[in-house]
Design a protein around this motif. Structure first.
Motif, PDB file in Angstrom:
ATOM      1  N   THR A  80       0.853  -1.188   0.000  1.00  0.00           N
ATOM      2  CA  THR A  80       0.000   0.000   0.000  1.00  0.00           C
ATOM      3  C   THR A  80       0.887   1.235   0.000  1.00  0.00           C
ATOM      4  O   THR A  80       2.080   1.174   0.330  1.00  0.00           O
ATOM      5  CB  THR A  80      -0.914   0.045   1.239  1.00  0.00           C
ATOM      6  N   LEU A  81       0.282   2.373  -0.344  1.00  0.00           N
ATOM      7  CA  LEU A  81       1.021   3.629  -0.305  1.00  0.00           C
ATOM      8  C   LEU A  81       1.258   4.064   1.134  1.00  0.00           C
ATOM      9  O   LEU A  81       0.427   3.837   2.009  1.00  0.00           O
ATOM     10  CB  LEU A  81       0.240   4.726  -1.027  1.00  0.00           C
ATOM     11  N   THR A  82       2.384   4.698   1.379  1.00  0.00           N
ATOM     12  CA  THR A  82       2.615   5.382   2.652  1.00  0.00           C
ATOM     13  C   THR A  82       2.116   6.820   2.508  1.00  0.00           C
ATOM     14  O   THR A  82       1.548   7.193   1.481  1.00  0.00           O
ATOM     15  CB  THR A  82       4.105   5.396   3.011  1.00  0.00           C
ATOM     16  N   LEU A  83       2.354   7.635   3.525  1.00  0.00           N
ATOM     17  CA  LEU A  83       1.974   9.045   3.461  1.00  0.00           C
ATOM     18  C   LEU A  83       3.119   9.924   2.965  1.00  0.00           C
ATOM     19  O   LEU A  83       3.029  11.149   3.038  1.00  0.00           O
ATOM     20  CB  LEU A  83       1.526   9.523   4.851  1.00  0.00           C
ATOM     21  N   GLY A 168      -7.230   6.448   5.945  1.00  0.00           N
ATOM     22  CA  GLY A 168      -6.240   7.446   6.359  1.00  0.00           C
ATOM     23  C   GLY A 168      -5.896   7.333   7.828  1.00  0.00           C
ATOM     24  O   GLY A 168      -4.733   7.441   8.222  1.00  0.00           O
ATOM     25  N   ARG A 169      -6.919   7.082   8.657  1.00  0.00           N
ATOM     26  CA  ARG A 169      -6.674   6.950  10.101  1.00  0.00           C
ATOM     27  C   ARG A 169      -5.831   5.716  10.396  1.00  0.00           C
ATOM     28  O   ARG A 169      -4.905   5.767  11.225  1.00  0.00           O
ATOM     29  CB  ARG A 169      -8.016   6.870  10.844  1.00  0.00           C
ATOM     30  N   ALA A 170      -6.114   4.620   9.697  1.00  0.00           N
ATOM     31  CA  ALA A 170      -5.337   3.395   9.915  1.00  0.00           C
ATOM     32  C   ALA A 170      -3.883   3.607   9.536  1.00  0.00           C
ATOM     33  O   ALA A 170      -2.973   3.133  10.227  1.00  0.00           O
ATOM     34  CB  ALA A 170      -5.942   2.250   9.103  1.00  0.00           C
ATOM     35  N   ARG A 171      -3.644   4.309   8.459  1.00  0.00           N
ATOM     36  CA  ARG A 171      -2.261   4.570   8.038  1.00  0.00           C
ATOM     37  C   ARG A 171      -1.544   5.470   9.036  1.00  0.00           C
ATOM     38  O   ARG A 171      -0.368   5.256   9.350  1.00  0.00           O
ATOM     39  CB  ARG A 171      -2.247   5.199   6.648  1.00  0.00           C
ATOM     40  N   MET A 172      -2.241   6.491   9.531  1.00  0.00           N
ATOM     41  CA  MET A 172      -1.628   7.372  10.521  1.00  0.00           C
ATOM     42  C   MET A 172      -1.242   6.593  11.770  1.00  0.00           C
ATOM     43  O   MET A 172      -0.144   6.774  12.323  1.00  0.00           O
ATOM     44  CB  MET A 172      -2.581   8.513  10.862  1.00  0.00           C
ATOM     45  N   LEU A 173      -2.129   5.725  12.221  1.00  0.00           N
ATOM     46  CA  LEU A 173      -1.839   4.943  13.426  1.00  0.00           C
ATOM     47  C   LEU A 173      -0.759   3.903  13.168  1.00  0.00           C
ATOM     48  O   LEU A 173       0.044   3.594  14.057  1.00  0.00           O
ATOM     49  CB  LEU A 173      -3.121   4.278  13.931  1.00  0.00           C
TER      50      LEU A 173
END
Length: 271
Positions: A80-83, A168-173
């Motif tokens: 998956t993409l990172t931020l 987005g929240r899952a990636r941030m966490l």
């Protein structure tokens, strides 16, 4: 070697485009574009199929993108993409514009509330203070510009998390990096708190770091109604004879300031 340039009057010839193409770069961009449309990620085989290539043709590029932290892989070998691209897109010019636009309103907030305030954004798994204004009173409590704060145990962090979609929240966490002193929190309790933040439109909670401080945080919206920052007031109640705005008055003032800032940043008038 000179690189051809184009103007509206002199478009690049199609043969020149072919001559100066970059197959490896195209391959990497193709991978990023496929993943941007794949919220659940892709395995190597799925990526190869989507690009009409073999696994061996994309393997080295996937490894390079992973090494440079543009993509990430989970325990099920799904990419998956990172931020990282998000961070690149929001580097200095947008941050400078955000700070430049926000500072006059932060000064107004500090003057009307008689409290310090700061502006925070998400950065590499933490929230970071990008602007801060001291209280006009003879005493003041505030965070230093550039200070990192916890993502899961602060009002600013809760605002930045609460207004993301689930992906987005899952990636941030997943990218969460604890700061010194950050408290552990049960995920179920955190998600319940974030739901309450969304319902209330703000976060109001006793500080988990400093006794006697109540943090009040509101979202700042930008284009497409996205939350780009949080404005936080670390409210300190006066107990002497001096008149001071109550917490409710400060909260109303803060809501007004954040709505005005959001409109300046291109948010919908409905905010």
């Amino acid at each position: 070697m000179s690189v051809p340039t184009a103007s509206p009057e002199t478009p690049i010839d199609s043969q020149e485009v072919v001559r100066y193409n970059a197959p490896a770069l195209d391959k990497g961009l193709d991978i990023l574009e496929v993943l941007s449309d794949s919220p659940d990620g892709c395995t190597l085989k799925q990526l190869a199929d989507a690009l009409n290539r073999s696994v061996s043709q994309i393997f080295r590029m996937v490894v390079a993108l992973h090494r440079r932290e543009y993509i990430q892989v989970d325990d099920n070998d799904r990419y998956t993409l990172t931020l990282k691209m998000f961070r690149l897109a929001h580097r200095q010019p947008p941050i400078k514009r955000l700070v430049r636009t926000a500072l006059p309103l932060l000064n107004e907030l500090a003057e009307r509330a008689r409290q310090s305030c700061h502006l925070a954004v998400y950065e590499q798994g933490r929230s970071v203070v990008i602007a801060q204004v001291d209280s006009p009173e003879r005493w003041s409590f505030g965070l230093k510009t550039g200070a990192f704060m916890g993502l899961t145990d602060t009002s600013s962090g809760h605002i930045l998390l609460a207004y993301q979609d689930e992906i987005g929240r899952a990636r941030m966490l997943r990218n969460h990096i604890k700061v010194e002193g950050e408290l552990d929190i049960d995920p179920g309790h955190l998600f319940s708190m974030l739901a309450e933040v969304r319902q209330a439109g703000c976060s109001l909670m006793p500080s988990k770091q400093i006794q006697g401080v109540t943090n009040i945080a509101f979202p700042v919206h930008g284009l497409n109604h996205q939350v780009v920052a949080a404005v936080n007031v670390p409210y300190i109640a006066r107990i002497d004879a001096a008149a001071a705005p109550s917490m409710d008055v400060v909260r109303q003032t803060q809501a007004d300031i954040c709505a005005r800032l959001s409109r300046l940043l291109g948010a919908d008038e409905a905010i």
